[in-house]
Design a protein around this motif. Structure first.
Motif, PDB file in Angstrom:
ATOM      1  N   PRO A 144       0.806  -1.224   0.000  1.00  0.00           N
ATOM      2  CA  PRO A 144       0.000   0.000   0.000  1.00  0.00           C
ATOM      3  C   PRO A 144       0.845   1.283   0.000  1.00  0.00           C
ATOM      4  O   PRO A 144       0.454   2.276  -0.606  1.00  0.00           O
ATOM      5  CB  PRO A 144      -0.825  -0.109   1.284  1.00  0.00           C
ATOM      6  N   LEU A 145       1.984   1.265   0.658  1.00  0.00           N
ATOM      7  CA  LEU A 145       2.837   2.451   0.677  1.00  0.00           C
ATOM      8  C   LEU A 145       3.304   2.820  -0.726  1.00  0.00           C
ATOM      9  O   LEU A 145       3.288   3.999  -1.112  1.00  0.00           O
ATOM     10  CB  LEU A 145       4.050   2.226   1.586  1.00  0.00           C
ATOM     11  N   VAL A 146       3.676   1.831  -1.496  1.00  0.00           N
ATOM     12  CA  VAL A 146       4.128   2.096  -2.863  1.00  0.00           C
ATOM     13  C   VAL A 146       2.946   2.555  -3.719  1.00  0.00           C
ATOM     14  O   VAL A 146       3.106   3.398  -4.606  1.00  0.00           O
ATOM     15  CB  VAL A 146       4.831   0.866  -3.460  1.00  0.00           C
ATOM     16  N   ALA A 147       1.760   2.064  -3.441  1.00  0.00           N
ATOM     17  CA  ALA A 147       0.574   2.519  -4.180  1.00  0.00           C
ATOM     18  C   ALA A 147       0.347   4.016  -3.949  1.00  0.00           C
ATOM     19  O   ALA A 147       0.040   4.759  -4.884  1.00  0.00           O
ATOM     20  CB  ALA A 147      -0.648   1.719  -3.763  1.00  0.00           C
ATOM     21  N   VAL A 148       0.528   4.463  -2.720  1.00  0.00           N
ATOM     22  CA  VAL A 148       0.397   5.893  -2.414  1.00  0.00           C
ATOM     23  C   VAL A 148       1.499   6.670  -3.125  1.00  0.00           C
ATOM     24  O   VAL A 148       1.258   7.758  -3.683  1.00  0.00           O
ATOM     25  CB  VAL A 148       0.448   6.128  -0.888  1.00  0.00           C
ATOM     26  N   MET A 149       2.708   6.113  -3.150  1.00  0.00           N
ATOM     27  CA  MET A 149       3.814   6.780  -3.830  1.00  0.00           C
ATOM     28  C   MET A 149       3.563   6.885  -5.340  1.00  0.00           C
ATOM     29  O   MET A 149       4.001   7.842  -5.975  1.00  0.00           O
ATOM     30  CB  MET A 149       5.122   6.038  -3.557  1.00  0.00           C
ATOM     31  N   GLU A 150       2.839   5.919  -5.906  1.00  0.00           N
ATOM     32  CA  GLU A 150       2.502   5.982  -7.330  1.00  0.00           C
ATOM     33  C   GLU A 150       1.580   7.167  -7.622  1.00  0.00           C
ATOM     34  O   GLU A 150       1.714   7.820  -8.659  1.00  0.00           O
ATOM     35  CB  GLU A 150       1.863   4.677  -7.788  1.00  0.00           C
ATOM     36  N   TYR A 151       0.658   7.450  -6.713  1.00  0.00           N
ATOM     37  CA  TYR A 151      -0.184   8.640  -6.889  1.00  0.00           C
ATOM     38  C   TYR A 151       0.668   9.910  -6.834  1.00  0.00           C
ATOM     39  O   TYR A 151       0.437  10.854  -7.584  1.00  0.00           O
ATOM     40  CB  TYR A 151      -1.288   8.694  -5.825  1.00  0.00           C
ATOM     41  N   GLY A 152       1.644   9.904  -5.936  1.00  0.00           N
ATOM     42  CA  GLY A 152       2.572  11.033  -5.879  1.00  0.00           C
ATOM     43  C   GLY A 152       3.364  11.176  -7.164  1.00  0.00           C
ATOM     44  O   GLY A 152       3.626  12.291  -7.636  1.00  0.00           O
ATOM     45  N   LEU A 153       3.757  10.048  -7.748  1.00  0.00           N
ATOM     46  CA  LEU A 153       4.481  10.084  -9.019  1.00  0.00           C
ATOM     47  C   LEU A 153       3.616  10.676 -10.128  1.00  0.00           C
ATOM     48  O   LEU A 153       4.083  11.516 -10.904  1.00  0.00           O
ATOM     49  CB  LEU A 153       4.936   8.675  -9.403  1.00  0.00           C
ATOM     50  N   VAL A 154       2.366  10.259 -10.188  1.00  0.00           N
ATOM     51  CA  VAL A 154       1.453  10.808 -11.202  1.00  0.00           C
ATOM     52  C   VAL A 154       1.300  12.313 -11.004  1.00  0.00           C
ATOM     53  O   VAL A 154       1.337  13.091 -11.962  1.00  0.00           O
ATOM     54  CB  VAL A 154       0.082  10.092 -11.157  1.00  0.00           C
TER      55      VAL A 154
END
Length: 103
Positions: free
Chosen positions: A57-67
């Motif tokens: 889940p942490l990486v999923a949140v980071m993916e939103y940050g990347l977008v």
């Protein structure tokens, strides 16, 4: 206002800082992405372990940050081009910045 202090602490300065920070973050992501993709040739087990970490889940949140970083960097880059090449760009740079932030 003294010479050279036009953007000190204003929107123009902060958009400059955010543009550089998002550019570095996107570059770092691309660098890590190339390395982890290349890992499949070196050690498929290590690649599988890395992919398992990416499913957290942490990486999923980071993916939103990347977008968000890619979107801001791209739109702010278009704003910079408009400020540089449009005759009225400097006059409307603040409004264009808030439009970019709003999107």
């Amino acid at each position: 206002m003294p010479a050279g202090t036009l953007y000190r602490g204003r929107e123009g300065m902060w958009s400059w800082v955010a543009h550089r920070v998002t550019g570095v973050l996107v570059f770092f992501f691309l660098f890590v992405h190339v390395l982890d993709t290349a890992l499949v040739r070196v050690s498929p087990e290590a690649y599988d372990d890395t992919i398992a970490v990416y499913k957290t889940p942490l990486v999923a949140v980071m993916e939103y940050g990347l977008v968000a970083a890619v979107l801001f960097h791209a739109l702010n880059g278009l704003r910079v081009v408009a400020v540089d090449f449009w005759a009225n760009g400097a006059r409307y740079q603040r409004q264009m910045l808030w439009t970019v932030v709003g999107i």
